[in-house]
Design an enzyme around this catalytic site. Structure first.
Site, PDB file in Angstrom:
ATOM      1  N   GLY A  21       2.313   7.799  -1.299  1.00 28.09           N
ATOM      2  CA  GLY A  21       1.620   6.521  -1.180  1.00 28.09           C
ATOM      3  C   GLY A  21       2.104   5.509  -2.188  1.00 28.09           C
ATOM      4  O   GLY A  21       3.163   5.657  -2.802  1.00 28.09           O
ATOM      5  N   LEU A  25       3.286   2.609  -1.502  1.00 24.79           N
ATOM      6  CA  LEU A  25       4.621   2.347  -0.968  1.00 24.79           C
ATOM      7  C   LEU A  25       5.209   1.059  -1.514  1.00 24.79           C
ATOM      8  O   LEU A  25       4.514   0.049  -1.674  1.00 24.79           O
ATOM      9  CB  LEU A  25       4.566   2.283   0.559  1.00 24.79           C
ATOM     10  CG  LEU A  25       4.049   3.523   1.299  1.00 24.79           C
ATOM     11  CD1 LEU A  25       4.279   3.381   2.801  1.00 24.79           C
ATOM     12  CD2 LEU A  25       4.702   4.795   0.788  1.00 24.79           C
ATOM     13  N   HIS A  26       6.496   1.091  -1.787  1.00 29.69           N
ATOM     14  CA  HIS A  26       7.225  -0.075  -2.266  1.00 29.69           C
ATOM     15  C   HIS A  26       8.507  -0.204  -1.452  1.00 29.69           C
ATOM     16  O   HIS A  26       8.704   0.508  -0.458  1.00 29.69           O
ATOM     17  CB  HIS A  26       7.523   0.035  -3.765  1.00 29.69           C
ATOM     18  CG  HIS A  26       8.125   1.337  -4.178  1.00 29.69           C
ATOM     19  ND1 HIS A  26       9.367   1.783  -3.742  1.00 29.69           N
ATOM     20  CD2 HIS A  26       7.657   2.326  -5.000  1.00 29.69           C
ATOM     21  CE1 HIS A  26       9.647   2.944  -4.274  1.00 29.69           C
ATOM     22  NE2 HIS A  26       8.625   3.317  -5.034  1.00 29.69           N
ATOM     23  N   GLY A  40      11.489   0.703  -1.984  1.00 31.85           N
ATOM     24  CA  GLY A  40      12.279   1.924  -1.882  1.00 31.85           C
ATOM     25  C   GLY A  40      11.826   2.789  -0.719  1.00 31.85           C
ATOM     26  O   GLY A  40      12.647   3.318   0.039  1.00 31.85           O
ATOM     27  N   HIS A  41      10.509   2.939  -0.563  1.00 33.70           N
ATOM     28  CA  HIS A  41       9.987   3.685   0.583  1.00 33.70           C
ATOM     29  C   HIS A  41      10.324   2.977   1.891  1.00 33.70           C
ATOM     30  O   HIS A  41      10.705   3.609   2.881  1.00 33.70           O
ATOM     31  CB  HIS A  41       8.461   3.831   0.478  1.00 33.70           C
ATOM     32  CG  HIS A  41       8.001   4.599  -0.717  1.00 33.70           C
ATOM     33  ND1 HIS A  41       7.296   4.014  -1.748  1.00 33.70           N
ATOM     34  CD2 HIS A  41       8.148   5.905  -1.059  1.00 33.70           C
ATOM     35  CE1 HIS A  41       7.007   4.934  -2.657  1.00 33.70           C
ATOM     36  NE2 HIS A  41       7.522   6.087  -2.271  1.00 33.70           N
ATOM     37  N   LEU A  78      12.988   1.395  -8.555  1.00 37.78           N
ATOM     38  CA  LEU A  78      11.652   1.232  -7.999  1.00 37.78           C
ATOM     39  C   LEU A  78      10.876   2.537  -8.101  1.00 37.78           C
ATOM     40  O   LEU A  78      11.379   3.615  -7.773  1.00 37.78           O
ATOM     41  CB  LEU A  78      11.745   0.792  -6.539  1.00 37.78           C
ATOM     42  CG  LEU A  78      12.116  -0.671  -6.301  1.00 37.78           C
ATOM     43  CD1 LEU A  78      12.301  -0.933  -4.816  1.00 37.78           C
ATOM     44  CD2 LEU A  78      11.037  -1.585  -6.857  1.00 37.78           C
ATOM     45  N   SER A  79       9.650   2.432  -8.550  1.00 31.09           N
ATOM     46  CA  SER A  79       8.779   3.591  -8.692  1.00 31.09           C
ATOM     47  C   SER A  79       7.334   3.115  -8.598  1.00 31.09           C
ATOM     48  O   SER A  79       6.997   2.008  -9.043  1.00 31.09           O
ATOM     49  CB  SER A  79       8.997   4.277 -10.047  1.00 31.09           C
ATOM     50  OG  SER A  79       7.986   5.235 -10.303  1.00 31.09           O
TER      51      SER A  79
END
Length: 343
Positions: free
Chosen positions: A29, A31-32, A34-35, A186-187
């Site tokens: 979850g 989500l950014h 990268g996802h 991204l994280s």
């Protein structure tokens, strides 16, 4: 999307897709981009007639004592929108008691020796919990292909190993790390960083890029040295325009160490991290490792072939990881030209 989520949460199964066109992207979850990039890659892979499932599950088995399970961001409504906009057909977001109906499972996947290194040493049991839930979600979603990010390189390597060792009928695809404009990978945990902590955290990517640039410079120096012919006529021509000393220096420096030596690459990264340790707030290094992607053991200085430079550190209370793939060329088999050729 909400209705599809509810149906899948009840039954744990994807909607119908083509026989060779089911893809899954597993997430915890928050989500950014990268996802979203993984979802788009999955959509491109299976095409308009295939199906793309995004799983959203914060897995308690992979959080150790004192880690951030309770405060890990949970943003399902935003996640549904992000997944749909990126091209997902289904969001499967089960509750903990749906994934582990009898409580924590007594039978789990063991990550083995690779799972005890780097992240595994810092977070004992983490990879056992990760592989256990990935195995369960692969069974529940039954994909032909699963997409994971390269940012979690050790995780990706272990999933590939599990799939190979246990004969899972799925292809594992790794996608490149997505970075913000300033280089930070991204994280979901980036949101924990204050402005000052974020400035310090940029040292992780700067260290990796410094190592990459050092490797490229060393390999370019070797290539330049090897391109200088040993013929007396060429040496005379170089001398006539004052380049003979430069050519000799290129040879001397290039062959002083292997082309792109691993120790020099590690040193370039560590120099950046050492400076960040003096910052306010400081970067507290967990590990910096240059490893073989096959088993995540440290490579020697004369290593040839592929490697991963991985780093983990804390800034404030936030723990971050990053990595970059590198390729080490073999030394020139003939070695340097004879000194007389450049005199």
């Amino acid at each position: 999307m909400q209705d599809a989520h509810a149906r899948r949460a009840r039954h744990g199964l994807p909607e119908s897709g083509t026989a060779a066109g089911r893809a899954v992207v597993m997430t915890m979850g928050a989500l950014h981009e990268g996802h979203a990039a993984l979802v788009r890659a999955a959509r491109d892979r299976v095409g308009p007639d295939g199906s793309v499932t995004v799983t959203v599950f914060v897995n308690p088995l992979q959080f150790g004592a004192g880690e951030d399970l309770d405060r890990y961001p949970r943003t399902l409504d935003a996640d549904l929108r992000t997944a749909e906009e990126a091209g997902a057909d289904i969001v499967f977001a089960p509750a903990v008691d749906e994934v582990y109906p009898g409580g924590e499972p007594q039978v789990r996947i063991a990550a083995g020796p690779m799972g005890e290194r780097l992240e595994g040493a810092s977070r004992p049991g983490h990879f056992d919990g990760m592989l256990t839930v990935v195995a369960k979600l692969l069974h529940l979603t039954r994909p032909d292909v699963a997409f994971f990010g390269q940012k979690d390189a050790q995780q990706l390597a272990l999933i590939r190993r599990m799939v190979r060792d246990l004969n899972f009928p799925v292809e594992i695809v790794g996608a490149p790390t997505v970075r913000e404009a300033d280089g930070l990978a991204l994280s979901s945990r980036n949101r924990y960083l204050s402005a000052a902590e974020r400035r310090t955290a940029l040292a992780l990517s700067r260290a990796l890029f410094a190592a990459r640039d050092r490797l490229a410079a060393q390999q370019a120096l070797h290539a330049r040295a090897e391109a200088v012919p040993a013929a007396p006529a060429r040496a005379a021509a170089l001398s006539a325009i004052g380049e003979v000393r430069a050519a000799a220096d290129a040879h001397a420096v290039a062959y002083a160490v292997p082309p792109g030596g691993a120790d020099a690459v590690r040193a370039a990264a560590r120099s950046v991290l050492d400076e960040a340790a003096k910052a306010t707030p400081p970067l507290v290094l967990d590990y910096l490792a240059l490893v073989d992607p096959a088993d995540f053991t440290e490579v020697p200085d004369g290593h040839e072939g592929e490697a991963i430079l991985a780093v983990a550190a804390k800034v404030g209370t936030t723990r971050l990881i990053d990595n970059i793939p590198l390729s080490f060329a073999a030394p020139h088999p003939q070695g340097p030209s004879t000194p007389g050729a450049l005199q």
